[in-house]
Design a protein around this motif. Sequence first.
Motif, mmCIF file in Angstrom:
data_model
loop_
_atom_site.group_PDB
_atom_site.id
_atom_site.type_symbol
_atom_site.label_atom_id
_atom_site.label_comp_id
_atom_site.label_asym_id
_atom_site.label_seq_id
_atom_site.Cartn_x
_atom_site.Cartn_y
_atom_site.Cartn_z
ATOM 1 N N THR A 125 58.865 -76.213 -31.778
ATOM 2 C CA THR A 125 57.568 -76.370 -31.845
ATOM 3 C C THR A 125 57.094 -74.879 -31.996
ATOM 4 O O THR A 125 56.221 -74.596 -32.846
ATOM 5 N N LEU A 126 57.489 -74.118 -31.006
ATOM 6 C CA LEU A 126 56.966 -72.585 -31.101
ATOM 7 C C LEU A 126 57.724 -71.828 -32.303
ATOM 8 O O LEU A 126 56.773 -70.997 -32.954
ATOM 9 N N SER A 127 58.804 -72.197 -33.111
ATOM 10 C CA SER A 127 59.232 -71.539 -34.082
ATOM 11 C C SER A 127 58.315 -71.778 -35.225
ATOM 12 O O SER A 127 57.845 -71.093 -36.008
ATOM 13 N N PHE A 128 57.683 -73.134 -35.391
ATOM 14 C CA PHE A 128 57.038 -73.559 -36.541
ATOM 15 C C PHE A 128 55.603 -72.654 -36.289
ATOM 16 O O PHE A 128 55.098 -72.270 -37.334
ATOM 17 N N ILE A 177 41.865 -73.646 -42.480
ATOM 18 C CA ILE A 177 41.866 -73.912 -40.605
ATOM 19 C C ILE A 177 41.558 -72.417 -40.127
ATOM 20 O O ILE A 177 40.451 -72.534 -39.158
ATOM 21 N N THR A 178 42.295 -71.409 -40.278
ATOM 22 C CA THR A 178 42.100 -70.270 -39.498
ATOM 23 C C THR A 178 40.620 -69.601 -39.823
ATOM 24 O O THR A 178 40.177 -68.861 -38.955
ATOM 25 N N LYS A 179 40.228 -69.847 -41.166
ATOM 26 C CA LYS A 179 39.006 -69.158 -41.312
ATOM 27 C C LYS A 179 37.885 -69.846 -40.520
ATOM 28 O O LYS A 179 36.832 -69.088 -40.365
ATOM 29 N N ASP A 180 37.907 -71.210 -40.415
ATOM 30 C CA ASP A 180 36.832 -71.745 -39.706
ATOM 31 C C ASP A 180 36.955 -71.747 -38.473
ATOM 32 O O ASP A 180 36.061 -71.798 -37.585
ATOM 33 N N LEU A 181 38.333 -71.630 -38.058
ATOM 34 C CA LEU A 181 38.472 -71.754 -36.489
ATOM 35 C C LEU A 181 38.938 -70.509 -35.748
ATOM 36 O O LEU A 181 38.941 -70.653 -34.478
ATOM 37 N N GLY A 182 39.163 -69.719 -36.602
ATOM 38 C CA GLY A 182 39.634 -68.169 -36.048
ATOM 39 C C GLY A 182 41.023 -68.242 -35.777
ATOM 40 O O GLY A 182 41.867 -69.343 -36.243
ATOM 41 N N GLU A 183 41.764 -67.094 -35.676
ATOM 42 C CA GLU A 183 43.026 -66.887 -35.625
ATOM 43 C C GLU A 183 43.508 -67.815 -34.657
ATOM 44 O O GLU A 183 43.245 -67.794 -33.383
ATOM 45 N N LEU A 184 45.090 -68.065 -34.636
ATOM 46 C CA LEU A 184 45.785 -68.964 -33.341
ATOM 47 C C LEU A 184 46.322 -67.431 -32.680
ATOM 48 O O LEU A 184 46.767 -66.882 -33.121
ATOM 49 N N TYR A 243 55.917 -68.999 -37.277
ATOM 50 C CA TYR A 243 55.938 -68.902 -38.784
ATOM 51 C C TYR A 243 54.439 -68.733 -39.242
ATOM 52 O O TYR A 243 54.236 -67.985 -40.292
ATOM 53 N N LEU A 244 53.817 -69.679 -38.652
ATOM 54 C CA LEU A 244 52.269 -69.620 -39.127
ATOM 55 C C LEU A 244 51.567 -68.169 -38.754
ATOM 56 O O LEU A 244 50.920 -67.861 -39.505
ATOM 57 N N GLN A 245 51.990 -67.878 -37.568
ATOM 58 C CA GLN A 245 51.091 -66.690 -37.015
ATOM 59 C C GLN A 245 51.586 -65.498 -38.051
ATOM 60 O O GLN A 245 50.614 -64.545 -38.218
ATOM 61 N N THR A 246 52.937 -65.518 -38.254
ATOM 62 C CA THR A 246 53.331 -64.514 -39.254
ATOM 63 C C THR A 246 53.350 -64.504 -40.585
ATOM 64 O O THR A 246 53.686 -63.989 -41.472
ATOM 65 N N ALA A 247 52.479 -65.679 -41.123
ATOM 66 C CA ALA A 247 52.248 -65.779 -42.353
ATOM 67 C C ALA A 247 53.592 -66.201 -43.162
ATOM 68 O O ALA A 247 53.598 -65.850 -44.565
ATOM 69 N N ASP A 248 54.497 -66.597 -42.597
ATOM 70 C CA ASP A 248 55.784 -66.956 -43.318
ATOM 71 C C ASP A 248 55.713 -68.207 -43.596
ATOM 72 O O ASP A 248 56.382 -69.362 -43.016
#
Length: 454
Positions: free
Chosen positions: A42-45, A81-88, A48-53
């Motif tokens: 789950t963390l790996s997934f 999603i991140t535009k509306d809710l902010g960065e993770l 990948y989202l955090q680093t835009a991979d």
Amino acid sequence: MLKRKILLTLTLVIILIGIVFYGSLNGVTAESKTDEELYQDTLSFLEYLQTADYARAVEQFDEKVRAALPEKDFKELWNKITKDLGELISWGNFRTSEQAGYQITLLTCNFEKVNLDLQLAFNSEGKISGFHFLPTAPPEGYEYIPPDYVKKDQFLEQEISFGAPGWELPGLLSLPQREGPFPGVVLIHGSGPNDRDETIGPNKPFKDLAWGLASEGIVVLRYDKRTKVYASQIDPKNFTVQGEVIEDALLALDFLRQQEKVDPEKVFLLGHSLGGQLVPNIANQDKKVAGVIVLAGPTRPLHHLIPAQMKYIFSLDGEINPEEAKKLEEIKNGVQLIDERKLKEDEVATGLGGYAGYWYDLQERDPVSEALKLSCPLFILQGGRDYQVTLEDFQGWQQGLASQTQVTFQLYPQLNHLFIAGEGKSTPEEYQIGGHIEAEVIKDLASWILSLSR
């Protein structure tokens, strides 16, 4: 004010991602992984989202999800999603469970502006076969405090299971502790993957209904919705409310009639929100219900409610900015495509989410026309502060059923969509504040059911 807009976006994400992005998992049995292995996957997934991979993120999906959500589309979804809710920015509470043999993880994700629970479903090959965001569960140790109208010494609860083979659902019977038989009522949820209590933040409206009515001598059946229990097994391209709601509601009615303490001739049907829109249709398919109750049921097509809700929220701060206007236009275009049936059933409705086939099917289920076919009594209730299902819908019931003598209408000016009292304009923030269904509503429901059960 910004938080209000965030919470509406969250509501749409919860409903619509659940419709679109679930692979079909039938016939697969998950191999056991340790909680630590699931946590790392789950963390790996998320990393990948955090680093835009996005390429590596999409590699984690099984073939069906990857086909429905290729890298380009997934990148666009995540950016929205991140535009509306902010960065993770971080994550916290991690939980695991099994559903139909698949390993499910829940991880609380802390975005800049709101916290959500990410749910992932892993198949036997360790691939992600389904995912969606849910409202963050109440904090650990949160305790439901019953309202004053609940008399806990007057009823008990029994765990039950019912449903079609392979789609059995867990639920609860609230049973008066007196000698029966009693009238009974089945509760039908609104949109989204609801639990048996229709939990929204700290609020549990179906638990309020069940305990309040059981205190007055009425058996109540409530259950976890199919989209909650079997989310990862649903084929989104063949997904309609017949499978999402109606089939299980019909089986719940049959199950309740078979209970020793229940008078089978006095079984009622209560639907909230989407459930309220569908209960006339369900009652016509069942042909045996003693009465139908509609709580905040829309008369307009569901896809027409979404732009109205968005416009209401965007207007709460006194203006609609260019970005919001663009979003509204996108949603309106999606509504027009559905109205004009310009999409194939397996195409995603831009701006609305979900496959067009889902919206087409729902559009054809006219609740007022269905209600006109009923010979049993109806009780239609509406909160005056409800911005999701509004007085326009309540008036739709009143005008469409004006000739029907067996219909009762009741408006509660101070109540919101959850039938919880408040003041001023209703906002999504109210759903994050604990409350209970108003005592007057419980009293009116119980009186109506009992008057028809003598």
